[in-house]
Design a protein around this motif. Structure first.
Motif, PDB file in Angstrom:
ATOM      1  N   GLN A 155      50.908   7.697  44.833  1.00 23.95           N
ATOM      2  CA  GLN A 155      50.407   6.697  44.990  1.00 23.95           C
ATOM      3  C   GLN A 155      49.354   6.730  46.208  1.00 23.95           C
ATOM      4  N   LEU A 158      48.342  -1.457  42.820  1.00 28.88           N
ATOM      5  CA  LEU A 158      49.077  -0.243  42.863  1.00 28.88           C
ATOM      6  C   LEU A 158      50.550  -0.441  42.398  1.00 28.88           C
ATOM      7  N   THR A 174      50.920  -0.787  38.727  1.00 33.00           N
ATOM      8  CA  THR A 174      50.793   0.558  38.231  1.00 33.00           C
ATOM      9  C   THR A 174      51.880   1.479  38.381  1.00 33.00           C
ATOM     10  N   HIS A 175      52.438   1.437  39.600  1.00 30.26           N
ATOM     11  CA  HIS A 175      53.319   2.547  39.816  1.00 30.26           C
ATOM     12  C   HIS A 175      54.828   2.086  39.014  1.00 30.26           C
ATOM     13  N   THR A 176      54.977   0.931  38.978  1.00 31.12           N
ATOM     14  CA  THR A 176      56.025   0.511  38.345  1.00 31.12           C
ATOM     15  C   THR A 176      56.139   0.972  36.875  1.00 31.12           C
ATOM     16  N   HIS A 225      56.875   4.137  36.081  1.00 33.72           N
ATOM     17  CA  HIS A 225      58.248   4.519  36.013  1.00 33.72           C
ATOM     18  C   HIS A 225      58.868   3.979  34.871  1.00 33.72           C
ATOM     19  N   MET A 271      47.933   8.149  40.591  1.00 34.50           N
ATOM     20  CA  MET A 271      47.403   6.860  39.924  1.00 34.50           C
ATOM     21  C   MET A 271      46.451   6.425  40.842  1.00 34.50           C
ATOM     22  N   ASP A 328      62.049   8.082  45.262  1.00 35.02           N
ATOM     23  CA  ASP A 328      60.444   7.773  45.240  1.00 35.02           C
ATOM     24  C   ASP A 328      60.407   7.009  46.682  1.00 35.02           C
ATOM     25  N   GLY A 338      57.292   5.062  47.081  1.00 37.18           N
ATOM     26  CA  GLY A 338      56.149   4.191  46.762  1.00 37.18           C
ATOM     27  C   GLY A 338      56.715   2.901  46.835  1.00 37.18           C
ATOM     28  N   HIS A 379      56.577  -0.987  44.745  1.00 37.71           N
ATOM     29  CA  HIS A 379      56.600  -1.439  43.401  1.00 37.71           C
ATOM     30  C   HIS A 379      57.072  -2.855  43.317  1.00 37.71           C
TER      31      HIS A 379
END
Ligand SMILES: [Zn+2]
Length: 250
Positions: free
Chosen positions: A47, A105, A108-110, A113, A132, A212, A214, A216
């Motif tokens: 990320q 973001l 997108t990140h979720t 996953h 991403m 992780d 990042g 979410h």
């Protein structure tokens, strides 16, 4: 910088905070600023870091922050160059994220996953990496059976999971406890450096659990839908799947 001041890790929805300047390094091309607290995510785990603004209430001056990064435990903000200099130590600033970009973001990140969760659950394939941008990204898998024929099936399954309103939870576990969870081992948690005593995890409840760092969304319904936009073979076993949000702006 006190880790408790690194708000992105505990509250992904914090988009603004008042902070005090701890250090300013003005020796390079751009000024580097450390604050006593911040909402910026410094990048990592595929990320990218946040962008945003710093505003000084006393005189209304503002600075654009073009990136952030983690250096020696601190989150360092990298300012756009300006002709009249950076803020000063002990200045009180308001720090604002470019929230549209950050939220894209998070979605997108979720979504990525959720893709990992489906690919592991239904095809037994391990994730080996990912990356991403706001609105789209890619994941790499050890997925020998992956083929173009599977793309539509995977896309439909991920969309079903996202529409199921699954909660997304952040947890911080002692290292030993994390290592006892079989789901975490598959994401190569054993590659984490010895010195890390606590492991942060992201759980899409009922679907996916990963170590992780990042940011979410709190529920998969906030992602909306995704489209699998392509896959590439990176060798006999290694395959790359790309996806994008159907509605990147939310
Ligand atoms: Zn991740």
């Amino acid at each position: 910088m006190d880790p408790a001041g690194q708000l992105a890790y505990t509250d992904a929805y914090a988009r603004s905070v008042e902070a005090r300047v701890a250090t300013v390094d003005d020796s390079g091309e751009t000024a580097l600023v450390v604050l006593d607290r911040t909402v910026f995510y410094p990048g990592g785990g595929g990320q990218p870091s946040d962008r945003g603004l710093m505003l000084r209430a006393s005189d209304g001056r503002q600075w654009a922050v073009r990136a952030a990064r983690k250096t020696g435990g601190d989150i360092v903000h990298e300012l756009e160059p300006t002709s009249d200099g950076p803020p000063q130590r002990d200045d009180v600033l308001r720090v604002d994220l470019d929230w549209a970009r950050r939220f894209a973001l998070m979605r997108t990140h979720t979504a990525l996953h959720a893709l990992c969760g489906v690919v592991w659950r239904d095809y037994g394939a391990l994730v080996t990496g990912g990356n991403m941008e706001p609105g789209g990204g890619r994941m790499d898998f050890e997925f020998e059976r992956m083929s173009g024929d599977l793309v539509d099936e995977i896309e439909a399954k991920v969309n079903t999971e996202l529409a199921a309103h699954r909660q997304v939870r952040v947890n911080v576990l002692p290292r030993d406890e994390a290592f006892a969870i079989p789901d975490l081992i598959r994401t190569k948690i054993n590659l984490l450096p010895e010195g890390i005593r606590e492991i942060r995890t992201i759980e899409i409840v009922g679907l996916d659990l990963q170590a992780d760092g990042g940011t979410h969304v709190a529920n998969t319904s906030e992602v909306g839908g995704i489209r699998v936009t392509g896959y590439e073979s990176k060798g006999r076993i290694n395959k790359r799947i790309r996806l994008e949000l159907v509605d990147p702006a939310g």
